[in-house]
Design an enzyme around this catalytic site. Sequence first.
Site, PDB file in Angstrom:
ATOM      1  N   CYS A  44       0.845  -1.192   0.000  1.00  0.00           N
ATOM      2  CA  CYS A  44       0.000   0.000   0.000  1.00  0.00           C
ATOM      3  C   CYS A  44       0.885   1.248   0.000  1.00  0.00           C
ATOM      4  O   CYS A  44       1.772   1.381   0.841  1.00  0.00           O
ATOM      5  CB  CYS A  44      -0.907  -0.005   1.231  1.00  0.00           C
ATOM      6  SG  CYS A  44      -1.888   1.501   1.417  1.00  0.00           S
ATOM      7  N   CYS A  61      -6.515  -2.113   0.531  1.00  0.00           N
ATOM      8  CA  CYS A  61      -5.662  -2.243   1.709  1.00  0.00           C
ATOM      9  C   CYS A  61      -6.551  -2.503   2.922  1.00  0.00           C
ATOM     10  O   CYS A  61      -7.442  -1.698   3.223  1.00  0.00           O
ATOM     11  CB  CYS A  61      -4.836  -0.985   1.920  1.00  0.00           C
ATOM     12  SG  CYS A  61      -3.812  -1.054   3.415  1.00  0.00           S
ATOM     13  N   CYS A  72       0.263   3.186   3.609  1.00  0.00           N
ATOM     14  CA  CYS A  72       0.673   2.663   4.918  1.00  0.00           C
ATOM     15  C   CYS A  72       1.646   1.489   4.822  1.00  0.00           C
ATOM     16  O   CYS A  72       2.065   0.963   5.857  1.00  0.00           O
ATOM     17  CB  CYS A  72      -0.551   2.256   5.735  1.00  0.00           C
ATOM     18  SG  CYS A  72      -1.409   0.786   5.086  1.00  0.00           S
ATOM     19  N   ASP A 108      21.103  -6.431 -17.709  1.00  0.00           N
ATOM     20  CA  ASP A 108      20.868  -7.399 -16.631  1.00  0.00           C
ATOM     21  C   ASP A 108      19.838  -8.438 -17.087  1.00  0.00           C
ATOM     22  O   ASP A 108      18.711  -8.093 -17.434  1.00  0.00           O
ATOM     23  CB  ASP A 108      20.366  -6.655 -15.404  1.00  0.00           C
ATOM     24  CG  ASP A 108      20.123  -7.566 -14.214  1.00  0.00           C
ATOM     25  OD1 ASP A 108      20.400  -8.777 -14.308  1.00  0.00           O
ATOM     26  OD2 ASP A 108      19.639  -7.060 -13.179  1.00  0.00           O
TER      27      ASP A 108
END
Length: 450
Positions: free
Chosen positions: A206, A228, A209, A356
């Site tokens: 999230c 969330c 939070c 990469d």
Amino acid sequence: MSIRSGFATFAGKSSLWFLKTFFNGGSSLPGKIALKLDPNILASLSKDYHVIVVTGTNGKTLTTALTVNILEQEFGDVLTNTTGANMLQGIVSTFLSRKKNKNKENFAVLEIDEASVSKVTEFLKPELFLFTNIFRDQMDRYGEIYTTYQLIVEGAKKAPEATILMNGDLPIFNSINTENPREYFGFNHKSDEEQMAHYNTDGILCPHCEHILHYKMITYSNLGKYYCPNCNFERPELKVELNEVIEMTNTSSTFTIDQEDYKLEVGGMYNIYNALAATAVAKHYHVAPEKIRKGLAYDEKVFGRQEVIKIGDKKCTLVLVKNPVGLNQVVDTMKLAPYPFSLVALLNNNYADGIDISWIWDSQLEELATLPIPTIITGGIRRQDMTLRLKVAGFDDTPISETEVLTDVIDQIKNVPTDDVYILATYTAVLELRKELIQQGYIKEDVAHD
């Protein structure tokens, strides 16, 4: 148009004519010449166009092609960078290549590299941005997903009145406020069912939070109806919705968007998202469903997007792969094939591919190992790494031929035991393979690419 802009335009168009006439090409060089003479040339060239910018990690090329197909049903010829030149000089070359429609509105649908959006919007002012998705890709060029997202948001901010059409199923597109107004499209095709994304998935924290997101529906990776459980962060309201996936095969899909049925002549869930994005653009411009339907049904494969090439008596499906999420979706699509196939995997790590290659270890190639693939050919600069990855995935007993030279790869394809072949290749490997196939006469002309 100023005298300087006029001279730059003349020089650019002259060089474009020369290259097309004598070398059957053009691409970015005319744009480079025009920019050298007038750094602000793009502002003059794009005047009086409705400009739509398509950007994001995956799906830019096909989404752009579908959007052009649909808008041409309504507005006539649409300017687009079909050569795949999606940086500043390529965009300038695109505008140099076409004349405006005299009696109709002029539209330009431009695929733009994520890192180039901010450079292009210094001079060109779109009225609509389309953000397809953001996934981990070429970290040596783009960095983490939040860095990439910030790049394209900063680019859009230079045209603050332009609306951003965004994939509402992707949490990152709802993570920060933007100066631009936003509208969302997404999937609403299943009943709610509590679930969480696979543990090896990016972008599931999230942004408010940092709690792990939960889902009521997942399409793939971290896309779906997220929320969330620790705060009020959740998927935004969708303006354009996919209501049902009626049928999905490895070569086509039928589905319902805003209660209208459509068909796409390309397989896989990820390509339904591309069609949904193109439809969202069409609905933004009030294009009727029958014209959207006709545009989506256009059956012409673009560069490396399930492009079918006949090599000898073998039907080869060429698919560009460049990051783990994209490769996983390709694998899921291959699993839908109702016929046996052989596999060719070409892995390069040139700058344009991303240096990469660790991303192949984050992909779910183990899913392919559940299929009865009788033979595998690996090629490209990092063919040994691809061979090792496939063996670790479970292809212990499958014959794997490591082949250094592309001409030998093509010769070996002619002798595989199946009628069908899937060729998975990174960007420069696709370019190299197609160049060789053109030289050998298997492909008559070049097509668009990223």
